[in-house]
Write a protein that holds these residues in place. Structure first.
Motif, short mmCIF file in Angstrom:
data_model
loop_
_atom_site.label_atom_id
_atom_site.label_comp_id
_atom_site.label_asym_id
_atom_site.label_seq_id
_atom_site.Cartn_x
_atom_site.Cartn_y
_atom_site.Cartn_z
N SER A 144 -49.13 -19.75 32.47
CA SER A 144 -47.89 -20.54 32.61
C SER A 144 -47.38 -20.88 31.22
CB SER A 144 -48.33 -21.84 33.21
OG SER A 144 -49.24 -22.59 32.40
N TYR A 145 -46.09 -21.29 31.18
CA TYR A 145 -45.29 -21.74 29.96
C TYR A 145 -46.31 -22.80 29.40
CZ TYR A 145 -41.74 -23.87 26.99
OH TYR A 145 -41.01 -24.28 25.87
N GLY A 146 -46.74 -23.73 29.76
CA GLY A 146 -47.92 -24.81 29.43
C GLY A 146 -49.00 -23.98 28.55
N ALA A 147 -49.67 -22.64 29.05
CA ALA A 147 -50.79 -22.09 28.15
C ALA A 147 -50.35 -21.70 26.89
CB ALA A 147 -51.29 -20.76 29.15
N TYR A 148 -48.77 -21.21 26.92
CA TYR A 148 -48.37 -20.70 25.57
C TYR A 148 -48.21 -22.06 24.76
CZ TYR A 148 -44.09 -20.75 22.40
OH TYR A 148 -43.58 -20.78 21.42
N LEU A 149 -47.89 -23.15 25.14
CA LEU A 149 -47.70 -24.32 24.29
C LEU A 149 -49.29 -24.78 23.55
CD1 LEU A 149 -45.28 -26.69 26.58
CD2 LEU A 149 -44.86 -25.25 24.49
N ALA A 150 -50.10 -24.13 24.47
CA ALA A 150 -51.47 -24.59 23.98
C ALA A 150 -51.79 -26.13 23.53
CB ALA A 150 -51.84 -23.73 22.72
N ASP A 151 -51.06 -26.94 24.40
CA ASP A 151 -51.41 -28.32 24.24
C ASP A 151 -51.90 -28.92 25.50
OD1 ASP A 151 -49.25 -28.18 26.13
OD2 ASP A 151 -47.79 -29.35 24.90
N GLY A 152 -52.60 -28.08 26.51
CA GLY A 152 -53.20 -28.43 27.54
C GLY A 152 -52.09 -29.04 28.84
N SER A 153 -50.62 -28.50 28.53
CA SER A 153 -49.64 -28.89 29.62
C SER A 153 -49.80 -28.13 30.89
CB SER A 153 -48.26 -28.91 28.98
OG SER A 153 -48.07 -27.81 28.46
#
Length: 343
Positions: A144-153
């Motif tokens: 997901s987009y959250g995986a790219y952010l690498a902040d646990g989102s």
């Protein structure tokens, strides 16, 4: 087992499951296995870092899972995004080449495995390896987009109001095109945390006329909704209404929730249901580490498998912190199912 673009997308999975005896085995966790083989994943790219530094380790882990009985191997592209690679200084062409490489490595592992099977090894060696000629699918992972952010989102699905349907489609578009053209049998949209990202994926598959089919796999932390709080029924309905989606299910969710989640998904979909839970351990997104001793043993994990299949799962594997031993145990459990058990 390549899918022809002119065929009905759902026939790929129907035929595959028929050849697999009604239930197929998905592989298990990738990152922890790479670390066990000596990879250093302390990086925003996480397991995708190995595409750069140690592709041979990725191939080795894929092979471990095939020899444990997996029928589907998922590429090391969950954290691999063009934007993430570009942030590391790679050109867009280099970034696309790395995405393709993730699929190529998995396809190589499948070829090596088939060669081993052809070499005349018996079905179940004394060392526990499963060497059995069978159809094997390569699924290209899209995190997901959250995986790219690498902040646990990806564990909260909360991207903020600035991230719209259009933002998500633009973010994923080229990556999905590249993976679809790289030789995978299907695209695995994994750990989908909210409804808007599922909608973005469904629209991209249609708008871009993606030639390989896909599965959607959501995650839940309460056993009722997806992690953002969006309704699982609404999310699964998006997958159900997309012709190019050939399976829908749950990953990266504690095993104890799976039974109820399968029953929920069944209310809205006629597609095959896939489940690959994590080991039940909790992840501390702030410290970026797993909380020790919070999971279930392989024995406990596998004790659920027949029940999951009885209520409707037809693809079963493991996610974070599961190992080839977990997958071997799932394979053996499914191999021991009596012919009169419902599939």
């Amino acid at each position: 087992m390549r899918h022809s673009s002119g065929a009905n997308p759902s026939s790929l999975m129907t035929d595959f499951l028929k050849q697999s005896g009604g239930v197929a085995v998905i592989d298990g966790g990738l990152a922890t296995e790479l670390e066990r083989h000596g990879a250093d994943l302390n990086d925003p790219l996480w397991s995708a870092k190995c595409l750069l530094t140690s592709p041979h380790l990725i191939r080795m882990v894929h092979l471990d899972y095939l020899e444990a009985g997996a029928d589907i191997i998922i590429t090391a592209s969950y954290q691999a995004t063009i934007q993430g690679f570009e942030a590391k200084g790679f050109s867009s062409a280099e970034s696309e080449a790395l995405l393709k490489k993730s699929v190529e490595i998995a396809c190589e592992a499948r070829e090596v495995y088939h060669d081993k099977c052809l070499a005349g090894a018996c079905d179940d060696n004394n060392d526990g390896r499963v060497l059995k000629k069978r159809p094997i699918l390569v699924a290209a992972s899209v995190g997901s987009y959250g995986a790219y952010l690498a902040d646990g989102s990806e564990y909260s699905g909360d991207y903020g109001e600035a991230v719209t349907l259009g933002t998500l489609k633009d973010f994923h578009r080229r990556r999905v095109q590249v993976l679809a053209e790289a030789g995978a049998d299907l695209i695995a949209f994994e750990t989908v945390p909210n409804r808007v990202e599922a909608q973005a994926y469904a629209e991209l598959l249609e708008e871009e006329d993606i030639k390989v089919p896909a599965w959607f796999s959501f995650n839940s932390k309460d056993g009722i909704n997806v992690v953002s709080g969006d309704s699982l029924l609404e999310c699964a309905s998006i997958a159900e209404s997309c012709r190019k989606v050939i399976a829908v299910g749950i990953n990266c969710t504690p095993p104890s929730f799976i039974h109820g989640l399968i029953l929920s998904i069944k209310k809205v979909t006629s597609k095959p249901i896939l489940i690959y839970p994590n080991s039940g351990e909790s992840y501390d997104a702030d410290r970026k580490e797993w909380v020790q001793n919070t999971g279930v043993t392989d024995e406990d994990f596998v004790s659920y498998v027949n029940k999951w299949c009885e209520v409707g799962a037809s693809l079963v594997g493991g996610c974070c912190r599961t190992t080839p031993n977990t997958i071997r145990a799932i394979y053996r459990t499914l191999s021991n199912r009596s012919p009169d058990m419902p599939l």
